[in-house]
Design a protein around this motif. Structure first.
Motif, PDB file in Angstrom:
ATOM      1  N   UNK A  92       0.840  -1.207   0.000  1.00  0.00           N
ATOM      2  CA  UNK A  92       0.000   0.000   0.000  1.00  0.00           C
ATOM      3  C   UNK A  92       0.870   1.251   0.000  1.00  0.00           C
ATOM      4  N   UNK A  93       1.916   1.256   0.795  1.00  0.00           N
ATOM      5  CA  UNK A  93       2.823   2.401   0.829  1.00  0.00           C
ATOM      6  C   UNK A  93       3.529   2.612  -0.503  1.00  0.00           C
ATOM      7  N   UNK A  94       3.936   1.522  -1.132  1.00  0.00           N
ATOM      8  CA  UNK A  94       4.564   1.622  -2.455  1.00  0.00           C
ATOM      9  C   UNK A  94       3.563   2.207  -3.450  1.00  0.00           C
ATOM     10  N   UNK A  95       2.349   1.675  -3.441  1.00  0.00           N
ATOM     11  CA  UNK A  95       1.316   2.158  -4.368  1.00  0.00           C
ATOM     12  C   UNK A  95       1.068   3.653  -4.170  1.00  0.00           C
ATOM     13  N   UNK A  96       0.932   4.074  -2.941  1.00  0.00           N
ATOM     14  CA  UNK A  96       0.710   5.490  -2.650  1.00  0.00           C
ATOM     15  C   UNK A  96       1.900   6.319  -3.138  1.00  0.00           C
ATOM     16  N   UNK A  97       3.094   5.845  -2.880  1.00  0.00           N
ATOM     17  CA  UNK A  97       4.297   6.542  -3.332  1.00  0.00           C
ATOM     18  C   UNK A  97       4.404   6.631  -4.845  1.00  0.00           C
ATOM     19  N   UNK A  98       3.836   5.651  -5.537  1.00  0.00           N
ATOM     20  CA  UNK A  98       3.820   5.671  -7.004  1.00  0.00           C
ATOM     21  C   UNK A  98       2.698   6.539  -7.563  1.00  0.00           C
ATOM     22  N   UNK A  99       1.891   7.105  -6.672  1.00  0.00           N
ATOM     23  CA  UNK A  99       0.797   7.963  -7.121  1.00  0.00           C
ATOM     24  C   UNK A  99      -0.475   7.232  -7.495  1.00  0.00           C
ATOM     25  N   UNK A 100      -0.598   5.964  -7.082  1.00  0.00           N
ATOM     26  CA  UNK A 100      -1.820   5.203  -7.364  1.00  0.00           C
ATOM     27  C   UNK A 100      -2.938   5.660  -6.429  1.00  0.00           C
ATOM     28  N   UNK A 101      -4.176   5.577  -6.913  1.00  0.00           N
ATOM     29  CA  UNK A 101      -5.303   5.755  -6.000  1.00  0.00           C
ATOM     30  C   UNK A 101      -5.397   4.481  -5.182  1.00  0.00           C
ATOM     31  N   UNK A 102      -5.516   4.639  -3.867  1.00  0.00           N
ATOM     32  CA  UNK A 102      -5.543   3.496  -2.958  1.00  0.00           C
ATOM     33  C   UNK A 102      -6.886   3.415  -2.261  1.00  0.00           C
ATOM     34  N   UNK A 103      -7.388   2.198  -2.164  1.00  0.00           N
ATOM     35  CA  UNK A 103      -8.671   1.906  -1.542  1.00  0.00           C
ATOM     36  C   UNK A 103      -8.460   0.779  -0.551  1.00  0.00           C
ATOM     37  N   UNK A 104      -9.285   0.700   0.472  1.00  0.00           N
ATOM     38  CA  UNK A 104      -9.207  -0.402   1.433  1.00  0.00           C
ATOM     39  C   UNK A 104     -10.603  -0.958   1.662  1.00  0.00           C
ATOM     40  N   UNK A 105     -10.649  -2.253   1.973  1.00  0.00           N
ATOM     41  CA  UNK A 105     -11.923  -2.916   2.224  1.00  0.00           C
ATOM     42  C   UNK A 105     -11.725  -3.964   3.310  1.00  0.00           C
ATOM     43  N   UNK A 106     -12.683  -4.017   4.218  1.00  0.00           N
ATOM     44  CA  UNK A 106     -12.643  -5.014   5.269  1.00  0.00           C
ATOM     45  C   UNK A 106     -12.652  -4.378   6.645  1.00  0.00           C
ATOM     46  N   UNK A 107     -12.685  -5.219   7.672  1.00  0.00           N
ATOM     47  CA  UNK A 107     -12.759  -4.708   9.039  1.00  0.00           C
ATOM     48  C   UNK A 107     -11.463  -4.025   9.463  1.00  0.00           C
ATOM     49  N   UNK A 108     -11.603  -2.916  10.158  1.00  0.00           N
ATOM     50  CA  UNK A 108     -10.457  -2.175  10.684  1.00  0.00           C
ATOM     51  C   UNK A 108     -10.463  -2.363  12.197  1.00  0.00           C
ATOM     52  N   UNK A 109      -9.383  -2.952  12.717  1.00  0.00           N
ATOM     53  CA  UNK A 109      -9.363  -3.223  14.158  1.00  0.00           C
ATOM     54  C   UNK A 109      -8.920  -2.020  14.979  1.00  0.00           C
ATOM     55  N   UNK A 110      -8.194  -1.099  14.353  1.00  0.00           N
ATOM     56  CA  UNK A 110      -7.830   0.139  15.044  1.00  0.00           C
ATOM     57  C   UNK A 110      -7.490   1.198  14.004  1.00  0.00           C
ATOM     58  N   UNK A 111      -7.653   2.420  14.380  1.00  0.00           N
ATOM     59  CA  UNK A 111      -7.367   3.527  13.477  1.00  0.00           C
ATOM     60  C   UNK A 111      -5.859   3.739  13.372  1.00  0.00           C
ATOM     61  N   UNK A 112      -5.402   3.983  12.180  1.00  0.00           N
ATOM     62  CA  UNK A 112      -4.001   4.290  11.912  1.00  0.00           C
ATOM     63  C   UNK A 112      -3.954   5.599  11.139  1.00  0.00           C
ATOM     64  N   UNK A 113      -3.125   6.528  11.534  1.00  0.00           N
ATOM     65  CA  UNK A 113      -3.056   7.809  10.818  1.00  0.00           C
ATOM     66  C   UNK A 113      -2.652   7.605   9.364  1.00  0.00           C
ATOM     67  N   UNK A 114      -1.822   6.614   9.101  1.00  0.00           N
ATOM     68  CA  UNK A 114      -1.379   6.391   7.727  1.00  0.00           C
ATOM     69  C   UNK A 114      -2.457   5.801   6.832  1.00  0.00           C
ATOM     70  N   UNK A 115      -3.588   5.412   7.415  1.00  0.00           N
ATOM     71  CA  UNK A 115      -4.705   4.981   6.579  1.00  0.00           C
ATOM     72  C   UNK A 115      -5.269   6.163   5.795  1.00  0.00           C
ATOM     73  N   UNK A 116      -4.768   7.359   6.034  1.00  0.00           N
ATOM     74  CA  UNK A 116      -5.153   8.529   5.239  1.00  0.00           C
ATOM     75  C   UNK A 116      -4.703   8.380   3.780  1.00  0.00           C
ATOM     76  N   UNK A 117      -3.828   7.413   3.485  1.00  0.00           N
ATOM     77  CA  UNK A 117      -3.413   7.196   2.092  1.00  0.00           C
ATOM     78  C   UNK A 117      -4.569   6.680   1.246  1.00  0.00           C
ATOM     79  N   UNK A 118      -5.606   6.151   1.883  1.00  0.00           N
ATOM     80  CA  UNK A 118      -6.721   5.562   1.150  1.00  0.00           C
ATOM     81  C   UNK A 118      -7.754   6.616   0.770  1.00  0.00           C
ATOM     82  N   UNK A 119      -8.195   6.536  -0.467  1.00  0.00           N
ATOM     83  CA  UNK A 119      -9.273   7.402  -0.942  1.00  0.00           C
ATOM     84  C   UNK A 119     -10.532   7.170  -0.105  1.00  0.00           C
TER      85      UNK A 119
END
Length: 139
Positions: A92-119
């Protein structure tokens, strides 16, 4: 070029396949470890736990890495299927660094500030597909 690179964990293989099936059903092309075809050297590591004890300089590990990284570079968008391990989060970090749009799906067990990379982060595949359609990413 592929529309989506889908990352996740072997333990969550069924959830990854649900996302792959949903995207392909919407007419998108996908690449994911659960359906990728690897050459003989790499295929012995592309199984649950196959690379756990392998040397990083093993030819098969190198080929697996290069094929997956090339597919990631060639994808328009990235999807992380949660829960996922460190390797999928690195992708996910590589994808974000490459300028890809990033999406996430599924249960999140805790909030992470770096999840801001996801659209956007969706609870399940149908919700993800709805978000992608509303955003004009898929039909």
């Amino acid at each position: 070029m592929t529309d989506f690179f889908i990352a996740g964990s072997w333990r969550g293989r069924r959830a990854v396949l649900d996302v792959v099936d949903g995207l392909e059903g919407a007419g998108a092309s996908t690449y994911s470890f659960v359906r990728a075809e690897y050459d003989e050297d790499a295929s012995r590591f592309a199984v649950p736990g196959g690379a756990d004890d392998a040397a990083l300089d093993d030819e098969g590990i190198r080929k697996l890495f290069e094929q997956d990284l090339a597919a990631l570079r060639g994808a328009r968008d990235f999807v992380l299927v949660l829960p996922a391990g460190a390797a999928a989060h690195i992708e996910a970090g590589i994808a974000f660094g490459l300028g890809k749009r990033c999406w996430a799906v599924g249960p999140v067990d805790r909030s992470e500030t770096l999840y801001r990379v996801f659209e956007a982060m969706a609870a399940d595949p149908p919700t993800l597909l709805g978000l992608l359609a509303a955003s004009g990413v898929i039909r």
